[in-house]
Design an enzyme around this catalytic site. Structure first.
Site, PDB file in Angstrom:
ATOM      1  N   ASP A   1       9.106   8.227  97.914  1.00  0.00           N
ATOM      2  CA  ASP A   1      10.431   8.786  98.193  1.00  0.00           C
ATOM      3  C   ASP A   1      10.641  10.068  97.401  1.00  0.00           C
ATOM      4  O   ASP A   1      10.529  10.084  96.178  1.00  0.00           O
ATOM      5  CB  ASP A   1      11.511   7.754  97.825  1.00  0.00           C
ATOM      6  CG  ASP A   1      12.853   8.060  98.470  1.00  0.00           C
ATOM      7  OD1 ASP A   1      13.243   9.236  98.522  1.00  0.00           O
ATOM      8  OD2 ASP A   1      13.511   7.104  98.924  1.00  0.00           O
TER       9      ASP A   1
ATOM     10  N   SER B   1      17.434   9.940 102.894  1.00  0.00           N
ATOM     11  CA  SER B   1      16.418   8.897 103.023  1.00  0.00           C
ATOM     12  C   SER B   1      16.722   7.935 104.167  1.00  0.00           C
ATOM     13  O   SER B   1      15.805   7.346 104.747  1.00  0.00           O
ATOM     14  CB  SER B   1      16.283   8.114 101.712  1.00  0.00           C
ATOM     15  OG  SER B   1      15.754   8.919 100.692  1.00  0.00           O
TER      16      SER B   1
ATOM     17  N   THR C   1      15.372   3.313 102.440  1.00  0.00           N
ATOM     18  CA  THR C   1      14.071   3.118 103.071  1.00  0.00           C
ATOM     19  C   THR C   1      13.770   1.666 103.393  1.00  0.00           C
ATOM     20  O   THR C   1      13.456   1.350 104.555  1.00  0.00           O
ATOM     21  CB  THR C   1      12.957   3.738 102.215  1.00  0.00           C
ATOM     22  OG1 THR C   1      13.285   5.103 101.926  1.00  0.00           O
ATOM     23  CG2 THR C   1      11.633   3.696 102.953  1.00  0.00           C
TER      24      THR C   1
ATOM     25  N   HIS D   1      16.179  13.515  91.409  1.00  0.00           N
ATOM     26  CA  HIS D   1      17.599  13.835  91.544  1.00  0.00           C
ATOM     27  C   HIS D   1      18.217  14.137  90.183  1.00  0.00           C
ATOM     28  O   HIS D   1      19.070  15.031  90.062  1.00  0.00           O
ATOM     29  CB  HIS D   1      18.351  12.657  92.168  1.00  0.00           C
ATOM     30  CG  HIS D   1      18.358  12.654  93.664  1.00  0.00           C
ATOM     31  ND1 HIS D   1      18.927  13.666  94.416  1.00  0.00           N
ATOM     32  CD2 HIS D   1      17.870  11.758  94.559  1.00  0.00           C
ATOM     33  CE1 HIS D   1      18.790  13.395  95.702  1.00  0.00           C
ATOM     34  NE2 HIS D   1      18.151  12.244  95.818  1.00  0.00           N
TER      35      HIS D   1
ATOM     36  N   ASP E   1       9.371  10.806 102.552  1.00  0.00           N
ATOM     37  CA  ASP E   1      10.479  10.959 103.492  1.00  0.00           C
ATOM     38  C   ASP E   1      11.080  12.358 103.442  1.00  0.00           C
ATOM     39  O   ASP E   1      11.610  12.852 104.431  1.00  0.00           O
ATOM     40  CB  ASP E   1      11.550   9.891 103.261  1.00  0.00           C
ATOM     41  CG  ASP E   1      11.977   9.768 101.806  1.00  0.00           C
ATOM     42  OD1 ASP E   1      11.412  10.483 100.944  1.00  0.00           O
ATOM     43  OD2 ASP E   1      12.856   8.940 101.521  1.00  0.00           O
TER      44      ASP E   1
END
Length: 386
Positions: free
Chosen positions: A56, A97, A150, A273, A311
């Site tokens: 991810d 996502s 996800t 993030h 993703d």
């Protein structure tokens, strides 16, 4: 042989930079791990089983940093086939996502924040459902809460990825046989009064609340939810992602019809993030070691296709310098958000040749389904074609 990372980097780095002048960060991997060469089995063998690994938020920039930190070697580089996937969703150029997971899980571009629901609001079947229809065993593994985007895209349907209780409330009707992740706080003490653990136990799942409990379970339907929220970073959780993946492979591969397994390195994204370089690197390297275990397993089980991708990209991350011999990198984050840069796709094993080129993320679903159909004889294949 030209490194897959190097060739993809040449393509993707042609894109305009999204970086702003962020603070330079430094990371040194003190103890690199050895990377062995893993020989790909017969690429032309019929595909009976598929392992889809999703990092991810993991773009080519992130993998390049992991490559440099581990002294110029990654297990993922054993994949001889590479491609590039475009990640936009139905209503935004830069996806989240939920929409990206839905694209790969169901083959449909959907709206931002939707989970396995099309733009018109209709529920979509995922690869878990499709594989189960073919008589295959199925599994979903993540290091995040199981209500997160996800894993939810493979096990639930919801118009809002933020509806955590609603998403977990869908799990009793999921067709996944092996489920591992976090988020136990959404399974009990719910606003609707349901106890999802008890509901799934009544359906034949063995329930584990710690990894130690999960590791001790015999093969069979398993729900292991080992943290109240997201799993802690690898320095605290150990290599449970690798162990859970091998546990799932042992259980699912007992089905002579084969299996589908999705494995997500979920917290690469969360660290990116927050611009936490050290934690992000931990997660990337843990994901690569898990990929090494998967590729080794697949090399010994002909008929297995492994697909490794992301993703989307997160953090507008750039590798700006360092020293490969010392495992040192310097890097900058340009944002705390996603970006719209295409992501690499790596493939290994039976059917891997189909994953070359540049394509939509929805084509990952399509290519997996085509591989399954070609490799599934008899009535199951006919049902899928009807």
């Amino acid at each position: 042989m030209i490194s897959p990372l190097r060739s993809l980097a040449c393509v993707l780095l042609l894109a305009p930079s999204l970086l702003t002048a962020g603070e330079a960060r430094r990371f040194v991997l003190e103890h690199p791990y050895p990377v062995t060469e893993i020989r790909e089995p017969d690429r032309n063998a019929p595909v009976t089983s598929v392992i889809l690994m999703i990092g991810d938020g993991m773009g080519i920039h992130h993998l390049s940093a992991a490559w440099a930190a581990n002294r110029g070697r990654l297990f993922i580089e054993n994949c001889p086939v590479t491609g590039i996937a475009k990640t936009w969703c139905a209503d935004k150029l830069v996806t989240d996502s939920a929409a990206a997971g839905t694209a790969m899980a169901t083959g449909t571009k959907t709206l931002y924040k939707r989970v396995a629901v099309c733009p018109k609001g209709n529920k979509l079947d995922s690869l878990v459902d499709k594989a189960a229809d073919m008589g295959k065993s199925t599994g979903v593994i993540a290091t995040c809460e199981l209500n997160d985007a996800t894993p939810a895209a493979f096990c639930a349907n919801n118009e809002q990825r933020s509806d955590s209780y609603g998403i977990i409330g869908d799990y009793p009707r999921s067709r996944a046989d092996f489920i591992f992740g976090g988020g136990s706080k959404y399974f009990t003490q719910r606003p609707d009064g349901r106890d999802i653990f008890k509901e799934m136990e009544a359906q034949g799942y063995r329930i584990a609340r710690t990894w130690e409990e999960a590791a001790a379970l015999p093969p069979g339907k398993t729900l292991a939810v080992t943290a109240p929220g997201n799993l802690p970073p690898p320095s605290k959780r150990g290599d449970v992602l690798r162990q859970a993946t091998l546990k799932a492979l042992d259980a699912l591969s007992r089905n002579p019809n084969g299996f589908f397994l999705m494995v997500e390195g979920s917290n690469i994204d969360k660290a990116a993030h927050s611009n936490k370089l050290e934690e992000m690197m931990e997660e990337l390297l843990d994901f690569d070691r898990t990929a090494g275990a998967v590729l080794d397993w697949a090399s010994r089980h002909p008929g297995t296709l492994v697909v490794i991708t992301a993703d989307h990209n997160t953090g507008a991350f750039a590798l700006t310098g360092g020293n490969r011999e010392k495992g040192e990198i310097t890097a900058r984050f340009g944002s705390g958000s996603h970006d719209g840069i295409a992501v690499p796709v790596y493939a290994f094993g039976a059917g891997s040749g189909a994953f070359t080129g540049i394509y939509e993320n929805t084509d990952i679903f399509r290519k997996i389904m085509e591989a399954f159909k070609k490799g599934t004889p008899g009535p199951a294949a006919a049902r899928q074609d009807s």
